[in-house]
Design a protein around this motif. Structure first.
Motif, short mmCIF file in Angstrom:
data_model
loop_
_atom_site.label_atom_id
_atom_site.label_comp_id
_atom_site.label_asym_id
_atom_site.label_seq_id
_atom_site.Cartn_x
_atom_site.Cartn_y
_atom_site.Cartn_z
N LEU A 52 29.66 6.20 5.33
CA LEU A 52 30.79 5.86 4.47
C LEU A 52 30.60 6.43 3.06
O LEU A 52 31.56 6.90 2.44
N THR A 53 29.36 6.39 2.57
CA THR A 53 29.09 6.95 1.24
C THR A 53 29.32 8.46 1.23
O THR A 53 29.96 9.01 0.32
N MET A 54 28.79 9.14 2.26
CA MET A 54 28.95 10.59 2.33
C MET A 54 30.41 11.00 2.55
O MET A 54 30.86 12.01 2.01
N ALA B 153 32.98 9.44 1.42
CA ALA B 153 33.65 9.30 0.12
C ALA B 153 33.41 10.54 -0.74
O ALA B 153 34.30 10.99 -1.49
N VAL B 154 32.21 11.13 -0.63
CA VAL B 154 31.86 12.32 -1.40
C VAL B 154 32.50 13.57 -0.81
O VAL B 154 32.99 14.45 -1.52
N MET B 155 32.50 13.66 0.53
CA MET B 155 32.89 14.88 1.23
C MET B 155 34.35 14.90 1.66
O MET B 155 34.79 15.90 2.24
N TYR B 156 35.08 13.85 1.44
CA TYR B 156 36.41 13.72 2.05
C TYR B 156 37.33 14.88 1.68
O TYR B 156 37.94 15.52 2.55
N ARG B 157 37.44 15.19 0.40
CA ARG B 157 38.36 16.25 -0.04
C ARG B 157 38.01 17.61 0.55
O ARG B 157 38.87 18.28 1.14
N PRO B 158 36.76 18.09 0.40
CA PRO B 158 36.46 19.40 0.98
C PRO B 158 36.59 19.44 2.50
O PRO B 158 36.99 20.46 3.06
N LEU B 159 36.30 18.33 3.18
CA LEU B 159 36.46 18.31 4.63
C LEU B 159 37.93 18.42 5.02
O LEU B 159 38.28 19.14 5.97
N VAL B 160 38.80 17.71 4.29
CA VAL B 160 40.23 17.79 4.59
C VAL B 160 40.77 19.18 4.27
O VAL B 160 41.55 19.75 5.06
N VAL B 161 40.36 19.75 3.15
CA VAL B 161 40.80 21.11 2.81
C VAL B 161 40.31 22.11 3.85
O VAL B 161 41.03 23.04 4.23
N GLN B 162 39.10 21.91 4.34
CA GLN B 162 38.56 22.81 5.37
C GLN B 162 39.37 22.73 6.65
O GLN B 162 39.50 23.72 7.38
N ILE B 163 39.92 21.55 6.94
CA ILE B 163 40.77 21.41 8.12
C ILE B 163 42.12 22.08 7.90
O ILE B 163 42.61 22.82 8.76
N VAL B 164 42.73 21.85 6.72
CA VAL B 164 44.08 22.33 6.45
C VAL B 164 44.11 23.81 6.14
O VAL B 164 44.93 24.57 6.68
N ASP B 165 43.19 24.26 5.26
CA ASP B 165 43.22 25.66 4.81
C ASP B 165 41.80 26.13 4.50
O ASP B 165 41.38 26.18 3.34
#
Length: 301
Positions: A152-154, A156-168
């Motif tokens: 859960l901690t990681m 929170a840190v990685m959420y944005r880059p992981l979502v961007v990696q999925i989308v674009d």
């Protein structure tokens, strides 16, 4: 009567409370990881990694017997090594990541079964493959809780880059987003959660609690955060219901939990609001009605 059915098993027995706590921790961490695997079109890779940890689990069993900490540590080390080996093989060969995962997991599965068969009995092999959430002890529960906290901690840190990696992913690469680093960190979290799931459900069942609630949740909601939240809720409810079935009907706990997850998926497949079969059928009927109405109106003019 309701108290005896829904509450007494957990209020009367310590092992049931530990099992429920383990399922709750797994639901909070593994189910969101399943959502990310699904959105990255890596659903079957979770299954591959769950098979790949078996040799490490078997080595831990050979060294310390049914010591869940030793087997979990062995599974973690081998799972991380396999994830690293797959990454290197994909980077320096012409094979895609899914092909390398398939090759490694089939080899590791055969090796793990061979190791357990030489050292133990068929009962031992079944226990390692399918687990028993009712046998979770305090050290194993502590490990599952630690893995959930790290995940859960990681996230929170990685959420944005992981979502961007999925989308674009091209955009992430163009702005120097270090997509490879996030991908490797993501695979490490997947391995951690599968090892934690092994403590309760066995190597073959652990991926079920990770993937089935995530897939079912996607059929009801469309926003990433909502899918993660709903997947954790569904995993918790299925875990709770599976433990009750195990207690009252004398069913194996792990298969009971995964069976409920499968039933939730089938119901979602039929009635889900975001792409379920019934919703798509009704949408198709409305679309055909609009086309027919437009055709009739134009013919009148």
């Amino acid at each position: 009567m309701l108290h005896d059915i829904f509450i007494s098993p957990f209020s009367d027995f310590d092992f049931m409370r530990r099992a429920l706590a383990a399922v709750l921790f797994l639901a909070l961490s593994a189910a969101p990881m399943g959502v990310l695997l699904m959105m990255r079109r890596m659903s079957l890779m979770g299954d591959a990694i769950s098979h790949a940890v078996l040799p490490g689990v078997a080595l831990g069993y050979m060294v310390a017997g049914f010591n869940l900490m030793a087997m979990g540590l062995g599974g973690l080390l081998v799972g991380l090594l396999v994830a690293l080996a797959v990454g290197l093989a994909s980077r320096y060969s012409s094979l895609k990541e899914d092909a390398n995962f398939a090759a490694f997991y089939l080899t590791c599965l055969a090796l793990g079964v061979l190791l357990v068969s030489r050292q133990g009995s068929q009962v031992d092999l079944l226990h390692l493959l399918f687990g028993s959430v009712l046998a979770v002890d305090q050290p194993a529960l502590t490990l599952v809780a630690i893995v959930a906290s790290i995940t859960l901690t990681m996230l929170a840190v990685m959420y944005r880059p992981l979502v961007v990696q999925i989308v674009d992913p091209v955009f992430l690469q163009s702005v120097g987003g270090r997509g490879t680093v996030w991908h490797v960190a993501f695979l490490m979290l997947v391995v951690l959660n599968l090892v934690a799931g092994f403590q309760a459900l066995g190597t073959l069942m652990a991926v079920g609690l990770m993937m089935l609630p995530a897939i079912a949740a996607r059929l009801w909601v469309s926003r990433m955060g909502s899918i993660m939240l709903l997947s954790s809720v569904l995993a918790t409810l299925c875990g709770y219901g599976g433990l009750l079935l195990s207690y009252h009907v004398d069913m194996p706990s792990g298969p009971a939990i995964i069976l409920l997850c499968g039933m939730v998926y089938l119901c979602s497949l039929l009635f889900g609001l975001q792409g379920g079969m019934l919703a798509r059928w009704l949408q198709g009927r409305r679309h055909r009605a609009l086309l027919l109405g437009g055709t009739v109106a134009s013919s009148r003019h």
